[in-house]
Design a protein around this motif. Sequence first.
Motif, PDB file in Angstrom:
ATOM      1  N   ASP A 211      39.771  44.871  42.537  1.00 16.96           N
ATOM      2  CA  ASP A 211      40.077  45.821  41.469  1.00 16.96           C
ATOM      3  C   ASP A 211      38.767  46.290  40.843  1.00 16.96           C
ATOM      4  N   VAL A 212      38.561  47.593  40.821  1.00 13.71           N
ATOM      5  CA  VAL A 212      37.387  48.172  40.175  1.00 13.71           C
ATOM      6  C   VAL A 212      37.848  48.848  38.886  1.00 13.71           C
ATOM      7  N   ILE A 213      37.298  48.415  37.769  1.00 17.20           N
ATOM      8  CA  ILE A 213      37.706  48.901  36.447  1.00 17.20           C
ATOM      9  C   ILE A 213      36.864  50.117  36.084  1.00 17.20           C
ATOM     10  N   GLU A 214      37.522  51.246  35.915  1.00 17.45           N
ATOM     11  CA  GLU A 214      36.804  52.482  35.600  1.00 17.45           C
ATOM     12  C   GLU A 214      36.202  52.422  34.194  1.00 17.45           C
ATOM     13  N   ASP A 215      35.105  53.144  34.031  1.00 18.35           N
ATOM     14  CA  ASP A 215      34.437  53.272  32.727  1.00 18.35           C
ATOM     15  C   ASP A 215      34.049  51.919  32.146  1.00 18.35           C
ATOM     16  N   ALA A 216      33.497  51.050  32.995  1.00 21.04           N
ATOM     17  CA  ALA A 216      33.048  49.730  32.537  1.00 21.04           C
ATOM     18  C   ALA A 216      31.820  49.319  33.328  1.00 21.04           C
ATOM     19  N   GLY A 217      30.940  48.591  32.652  1.00 20.75           N
ATOM     20  CA  GLY A 217      29.763  48.030  33.292  1.00 20.75           C
ATOM     21  C   GLY A 217      29.953  46.553  33.579  1.00 20.75           C
ATOM     22  N   HIS A 218      28.856  45.786  33.455  1.00 25.04           N
ATOM     23  CA  HIS A 218      28.885  44.364  33.796  1.00 25.04           C
ATOM     24  C   HIS A 218      29.759  43.556  32.833  1.00 25.04           C
ATOM     25  N   MET A 219      29.856  43.997  31.589  1.00 26.71           N
ATOM     26  CA  MET A 219      30.664  43.277  30.599  1.00 26.71           C
ATOM     27  C   MET A 219      32.077  43.852  30.552  1.00 26.71           C
ATOM     28  N   SER A 220      32.679  44.038  31.705  1.00 23.93           N
ATOM     29  CA  SER A 220      33.977  44.720  31.816  1.00 23.93           C
ATOM     30  C   SER A 220      35.049  44.094  30.939  1.00 23.93           C
ATOM     31  N   LEU A 221      35.060  42.779  30.840  1.00 27.17           N
ATOM     32  CA  LEU A 221      36.120  42.114  30.087  1.00 27.17           C
ATOM     33  C   LEU A 221      36.016  42.369  28.585  1.00 27.17           C
ATOM     34  N   MET A 222      34.832  42.743  28.085  1.00 29.52           N
ATOM     35  CA  MET A 222      34.688  43.129  26.684  1.00 29.52           C
ATOM     36  C   MET A 222      34.776  44.641  26.517  1.00 29.52           C
ATOM     37  N   GLU A 223      34.407  45.391  27.554  1.00 35.65           N
ATOM     38  CA  GLU A 223      34.444  46.854  27.480  1.00 35.65           C
ATOM     39  C   GLU A 223      35.853  47.400  27.661  1.00 35.65           C
ATOM     40  N   ARG A 224      36.607  46.833  28.611  1.00 32.08           N
ATOM     41  CA  ARG A 224      37.947  47.323  28.930  1.00 32.08           C
ATOM     42  C   ARG A 224      38.929  46.151  29.018  1.00 32.08           C
ATOM     43  N   PRO A 225      39.136  45.423  27.903  1.00 29.97           N
ATOM     44  CA  PRO A 225      39.936  44.194  27.967  1.00 29.97           C
ATOM     45  C   PRO A 225      41.367  44.396  28.437  1.00 29.97           C
TER      46      PRO A 225
END
Length: 241
Positions: A211-225
Amino acid sequence: MTSSTLILLPGLMCDDEAWASLYPHLPAGTTPRVIDYGMANSITAMAELVLQQAPTEYFALAGHSMGGRAALEVVRLAPQRVTHLALLDTGHLPRPAGDAGAQEAAKRHALLDIARMQGVRAMAQTWVQGMVHPARVQDTVLIESVVAMFARKSAGVFAAQIEALLARPDASDVLCTLTVPTLLLCGAQDAWSTPAQHADMQKLAPHAVLDVIEDAGHMSLMERPEAVAQSLTRWLQRTAA
């Protein structure tokens, strides 16, 4: 075997704050537990702490960044205890030989020098710039939450975790032996642990979902929780083949 226990392994200098925004969106009945590595200075020592601190015999296991490497080491040490495995914004290869490996060590030690001379907070303010989606660098709430999280740990912890990362083991063999439901997830704009890197991991574990989360960098879980939690929910609801 199934369990409602979800063990969460944070990345470099991270803690439960990294995962907290996911909790309201996880399946009902899920019991999250974040592990603190203390002063562990090897990936194996981190994995051993996980196995010692796990509140149940069997558990689902998710690791972010450095925590993903620790999660793979947990599977190496005690595969029978892990019912599900999620690897977020991470990698599986050891530090490269030659110039590339030397450059990685130099970059990490430069950040450590900042932490020791100017404080962890100053180091975090430098580090975070390349670790979130470029559009989020001006998001003061997000950036402050990451910087404050790092600042809760000492330069000594940073040194120990850098030592662990520079000596990280090759986990290719672990990926090849996985049989449990496995999730590979990363931010589309993760410049440190790229989507291509996760695709390479999927080649070794073909049953894994990527799964690739759009509009997120390395801190995906904080950027797009919410998006990350939705992916984790689907993963937790899968059963072993």
